[in-house]
Design an enzyme around this catalytic site. Sequence first.
Site: not given
Ligand code: GAR
Length: 200
Positions: A89-90, A108
């Site tokens: 998340m960076r 995404h």
């Molecule tokens: C996932 O849903 C991914 O698509 C999202 O974070 C989640 C992580 O889940 N990524 C984003 O939003 C990036 N912009 P996880 O930690 O259980 O794998």
Amino acid sequence: MKKMRVAVFVSGSGSNLQAIIDASIPSIEIALVFSNNPDAYALKRAENHGIPTLVINHRDFKSREEFETEILKHLEPLGIELIVLAGFMRILSPLLVREYNNRMINLHPALLPSFPGINAARQAIEAGVKFTGCTVHFVDEGVDSGPIILQAVVPVLDEDDEDSLLQKIHEEEHRIYPEAIRLISEGKIRIEGRRVLRKP
Ligand code: GAR
């Protein structure tokens, strides 16, 4: 076959990291799980599987560039060939993105180019779309804007709220992210402009 050395970048739960581990992709070795967040549950998942972990807290640095220079210092000796952002998340600066041009992928929770940025599932519900999904793409210097490798579609039902929709999106993510990593590490795709195509 030589295994591609992969670093998975995480910030939170790491369910996608788990899916990648569980897929046991023969053509990769997960050489590192990196987190900017010392409390990320994903780190536990890595430790449970004997995968080396590294934590560098972005809060300890004055700029994105300094933070990323420190990350790069650790990646180089490990010979990392592919960076897999899995709930990282960076936003990354051009420093790391250029160094790993076409060698860094992101997941995404929407059908890009719709709903980039944060809270993508909420954005989809508020926009009233009937279908959303998830996207695996190469990382370029924009936000959620690089060439698309794989997508999966999820219907948005009248009774869906953000949580139920995210749950369905996650199921698809856990399927397509390992598949995209397999395709890349087996050399099965090529990039032509903005299009990512299968090699014959
Ligand atoms: C996932 O849903 C991914 O698509 C999202 O974070 C989640 C992580 O889940 N990524 C984003 O939003 C990036 N912009 P996880 O930690 O259980 O794998």
